[in-house]
Design a protein around this motif. Structure first.
Motif, mmCIF file in Angstrom:
data_model
loop_
_atom_site.group_PDB
_atom_site.id
_atom_site.type_symbol
_atom_site.label_atom_id
_atom_site.label_comp_id
_atom_site.label_asym_id
_atom_site.label_seq_id
_atom_site.Cartn_x
_atom_site.Cartn_y
_atom_site.Cartn_z
ATOM 1 N N LEU A 163 -116.439 -5.763 0.773
ATOM 2 C CA LEU A 163 -117.838 -5.582 1.157
ATOM 3 C C LEU A 163 -118.763 -5.659 -0.052
ATOM 4 C CD1 LEU A 163 -117.545 -2.620 3.660
ATOM 5 C CD2 LEU A 163 -118.392 -4.886 4.184
ATOM 6 N N GLY A 164 -118.175 -5.735 -1.234
ATOM 7 C CA GLY A 164 -118.988 -5.836 -2.443
ATOM 8 C C GLY A 164 -119.485 -4.487 -2.930
ATOM 9 N N VAL A 165 -118.873 -3.393 -2.447
ATOM 10 C CA VAL A 165 -119.285 -2.063 -2.898
ATOM 11 C C VAL A 165 -118.963 -1.933 -4.394
ATOM 12 C CG1 VAL A 165 -118.899 0.413 -2.565
ATOM 13 C CG2 VAL A 165 -118.831 -1.117 -0.610
ATOM 14 N N SER A 166 -119.888 -1.361 -5.172
ATOM 15 C CA SER A 166 -119.699 -1.308 -6.622
ATOM 16 C C SER A 166 -118.536 -0.381 -6.991
ATOM 17 C CB SER A 166 -120.974 -0.804 -7.290
ATOM 18 O OG SER A 166 -121.137 0.556 -6.987
ATOM 19 N N ARG A 167 -118.001 -0.584 -8.207
ATOM 20 C CA ARG A 167 -116.839 0.203 -8.633
ATOM 21 C C ARG A 167 -117.145 1.691 -8.658
ATOM 22 N NH1 ARG A 167 -113.846 -3.003 -13.560
ATOM 23 N NH2 ARG A 167 -113.534 -4.902 -12.421
ATOM 24 N N VAL A 168 -118.330 2.008 -9.167
ATOM 25 C CA VAL A 168 -118.687 3.427 -9.283
ATOM 26 C C VAL A 168 -118.738 4.053 -7.887
ATOM 27 C CG1 VAL A 168 -120.488 5.017 -10.025
ATOM 28 C CG2 VAL A 168 -119.961 3.008 -11.392
ATOM 29 N N ARG A 169 -119.329 3.330 -6.963
ATOM 30 C CA ARG A 169 -119.451 3.875 -5.606
ATOM 31 C C ARG A 169 -118.071 3.998 -4.944
ATOM 32 N NH1 ARG A 169 -123.824 4.889 -2.318
ATOM 33 N NH2 ARG A 169 -123.284 4.703 -0.126
ATOM 34 N N ILE A 170 -117.223 3.007 -5.184
ATOM 35 C CA ILE A 170 -115.858 3.077 -4.636
ATOM 36 C C ILE A 170 -115.169 4.319 -5.181
ATOM 37 C CG2 ILE A 170 -113.561 2.014 -4.754
ATOM 38 C CD1 ILE A 170 -114.849 -0.676 -4.442
ATOM 39 N N LEU A 171 -115.397 4.557 -6.480
ATOM 40 C CA LEU A 171 -114.777 5.712 -7.125
ATOM 41 C C LEU A 171 -115.271 7.011 -6.483
ATOM 42 C CD1 LEU A 171 -112.970 6.309 -9.567
ATOM 43 C CD2 LEU A 171 -115.027 6.611 -10.904
#
Ligand SMILES: Nc1ncnc2c1ncn2[C@@H]1O[C@H](COP(=O)(O)OP(=O)(O)OP(=O)(O)O)[C@@H](O)[C@H]1O
Length: 637
Positions: A163-171
């Motif tokens: 979905l293109g969610v950013s790494r920080v947000r995934i974390l």
């Protein structure tokens, strides 16, 4: 265990809270008439050099001793989790470097590290807390890194990446909440160790300084008079042991409670082995090879020369165009090539099935197309275009968003496809807030709407439930609904019904069909089950040993030219198959990608193989069909 943990915890924490209030005065009152007295009824642990009651001082010191241990643990946890999380989410080089540094730090004994940091941060409680916190951090970093590795390989993290969610947000949204429980359990146990270590530092004169006192300092003072008044050391020693045990007991209890809950969460209904649906191949005829809204000829580019529709790209009306897709993986046995030159075109709205035995490279093909492979898997392609995007190159933020909203992935295991700590509706809403800038309220309302669209009953209530509260079929619908939150142009479904029983399987396939009809999205359906593919798709690609060996309309499966496709079709029993007849099976096993035979990889299992097959046949196209075989079967089944 629970009762003991609760009692010990209440005793220790209660003492820390009320100790200074109740016994504060007694602990500070000097009595010069009874200096250094041994244990007596008035003073159970005796008195110190100034005649102060040691028991009262032990009880008062609980607050400082426990407070400092908890503070050190908190520092260690925060630092460690931060470093471990960064290590797990960063690129290959930084990850390796951080893993190496964590490994080196973990290899040092904790107390030695603490002493080293105590020298750096200086003598005193603040320096000791920092020293202990820094010394504990590597352990937490290693734990976080290990736990995060198991979470980041889950399908829901892949879905978030797609979905293109950013790494920080995934974390923050997906990884850390799933580590919370084991980290808290370990933190509790570590606090017990910190208590002991802190007492050690104070005992060595590096921790709490006079006139303040904690158990470590009291122990040190008590040991000076061990021959005249042994109880002076016994009091703080007992306090350290009891508190250490209380922390460990609480940690054990928490671990058991968490383990028990996790077991309950993971309890899934036993899967029944799906019987082969009646008249599997009848379904092929009935379906006629077309989905509800699909132009039957849409998948075949008119100018297709050698190789599937070689001249087509998105300008020619394909939503996905892949040429010479290669996947390579370095292994201990050398480089393997599980996907070897796959060509693939999907027209808008077209449904293409990818069939093949386990290990033929189907999933890796799908993951490579969606850019969801992990290190050390390497992907190369002559062309990899989706919806106007060139997926061979690094995408910018806007392109990632477009990819995220127009490509929808449905994975096999619906439990691992969803974040277990997020409510179903929230996971859907995140797609809209992340990509469409929608605010939370409307995004949540749309999520419920989409859950209704995939015919999830009581959608409002389901949206508030956690994945483990939903059945397998419901979870799969939630995954499909998640794809609907964007504007899907392509749905890639990798064995979406394999984990479901046969009735739920049918419902989920219907939902996928209805979704296609509603959105006009193309479908790439990966399955090893001919009945699933033939019931849903227009066209079938048959994969063997990492290559497409046959490309044909689904209605032509019974007239397949490749002996492998023939064998797959013949291995499916129908309602007409006589019960006494032996079921046909394909002799041998698919080749191991690490030891591919030269020539046609199917030759060792093929009844038609001869010396010509020592050269691997190319995929040759005839009209709307293509086959890679030197001896194609011509007669009808
Ligand atoms: N990370 C990896 N490291 C080494 N080998 C791998 C890796 N991933 C996949 N493979 C190998 O690549 C081959 C193709 O795997 P893939 O998962 O694409 O097969 P598949 O056709 O989808 O099979 P299945 O239906 O069992 O999922 C298999 O032999 C598999 O063992």
């Amino acid at each position: 265990m629970a009762v003991a943990a609760l009692l010990a915890g209440a005793l220790v924490l209660g003492t820390a809270v009320i100790g200074p209030v109740i016994w504060g005065e007694a602990a500070e009152t000097n009595d010069f008439t009874s200096l250094d007295q041994p244990a007596s009824a008035a003073h159970p642990f005796g008195t110190d050099k100034l005649g102060r009651d040691i028991l009262a001082r032990v009880l008062v010191a609980a607050r400082l001793s426990i407070g400092l241990a908890v503070a050190a643990t908190a520092i260690g946890m925060v630092l460690g989790v931060l470093v471990g999380a960064v290590a797990s989410m960063s690129g290959r080089r930084l990850r390796r470097f951080l893993a190496m540094m964590i490994g080196i730090a973990v290899a040092f004994p904790g107390l030695l590290l603490a002493l080293f940091f105590a020298v750096i941060f200086g003598v005193g409680p603040r320096g000791a807390v920092l020293a202990l916190g820094f010394a504990m951090a590597p352990g937490f970093a290693r734990l976080t890194q290990t736990l995060a590795a198991s979470v980041t390989s889950q399908d829901y993290v892949s879905a978030a990446r797609a979905l293109g969610v950013s790494r920080v947000r995934i974390l923050v949204r997906h990884v850390l909440p799933n580590l919370a429980e084991p980290l808290i359990v370990n933190g509790t146990v570590a606090a017990g160790s910190a208590l002991l270590a802190f007492a050690g530092l104070s005992y060595l004169g590096l921790g709490v300084q006079p006139p303040a006192y904690d158990w470590g300092r009291m122990l040190s003072e008590g040991l000076n008079s061990i021959y005249t008044n042994p109880s002076a050391a016994l009091g703080p020693a007992l306090a350290i042991v009891v508190s250490g045990l209380a922390f460990n007991l609480a940690g054990e209890f928490a671990a058991q409670a968490v383990g028990g809950r996790a077991r309950v969460h993971r309890k899934v209904p036993a899967l029944t082995v799906p019987p082969v649906p009646p008249s599997t191949l009848g379904a092929v005829r009935d379906a006629g090879g077309t989905g509800p809204e699909v132009d039957p000829g849409a998948g075949v580019a008119p100018d297709a020369g050698p190789g599937p529709s070689a001249a087509s790209d998105d300008a020619h009306g394909t939503v996905l165009s892949v040429r010479d897709l290669q996947v390579r993986i370095p292994t201990a046995d050398g480089m393997i090539r599980p996907v070897r030159g796959v060509d693939l075109d999907l027209a808008p709205g077209e449904a293409v099935g990818v069939l093949g035995e386990s290990g033929s490279g189907k999933s890796l093909t799908a993951l490579a197309i969606a850019r969801l492979t992990h290190d050390p898997v390497r992907v190369d392609a002559g062309r990899l275009r989706f919806d106007g995007l060139d997926l061979r190159h690094r995408l910018g933020a806007a392109e990632r968003t477009r990819l995220g909203t127009s490509l929808s992935m449905v994975f096999q295991d619906p439990m691992s496809s969803l974040n277990p700590t997020m409510r179903a509706g929230d996971q859907l809403a995140e797609v809209a807030t992340e990509h469409q800038g929608t605010s939370w309220g409307p995004a949540r309302a749309r999520a419920v709407e989409q859950l209704r669209a995939v015919r999830l009953s009581a959608a409002e209530r389901r949206a508030r439930q956690l994945p483990y509260e939903l059945s397998g079929g419901m979870r799969q619908r939630v995954m499909i609904a998640m794809g609907l939150m964007g504007d899907p142009r392509l749905i890639i479904a990798d064995e979406p019904t394999t984990a479901l029983d046969v009735t739920v399987q049918q419902q989920v396939l219907e939902v996928i069909q209805a979704t296609r009809a509603r959105t006009g999205a193309a479908l790439l359906l990966i399955s090893h089950d001919i009945s699933v593919v033939s019931g849903v798709c227009d066209r079938v690609l048959v994969m063997y040993a990492g290559r497409v060996v046959e490309d044909l309309p689904v209605g032509a499966l019974e007239q397949a030219h490749h002996p492998y496709t023939r064998a797959l079709v013949e291995a499916v029993p129908t309602m007409e198959t006589p019960r006494e007849e032996r079921l046909s099976s394909i002799p041998g096993r698919p080749p191991d990608p690490a030891a591919l035979p030269t020539g046609c990889p199917f030759a060792p299992r093929c009844p038609r193989a001869d010396r010509t097959c020592e050269i691997e046949p190319p995929l040759v196209r005839h009209g709307d069909r293509a086959v890679a075989c030197h001896h194609p079967v011509e007669e009808t089944l």
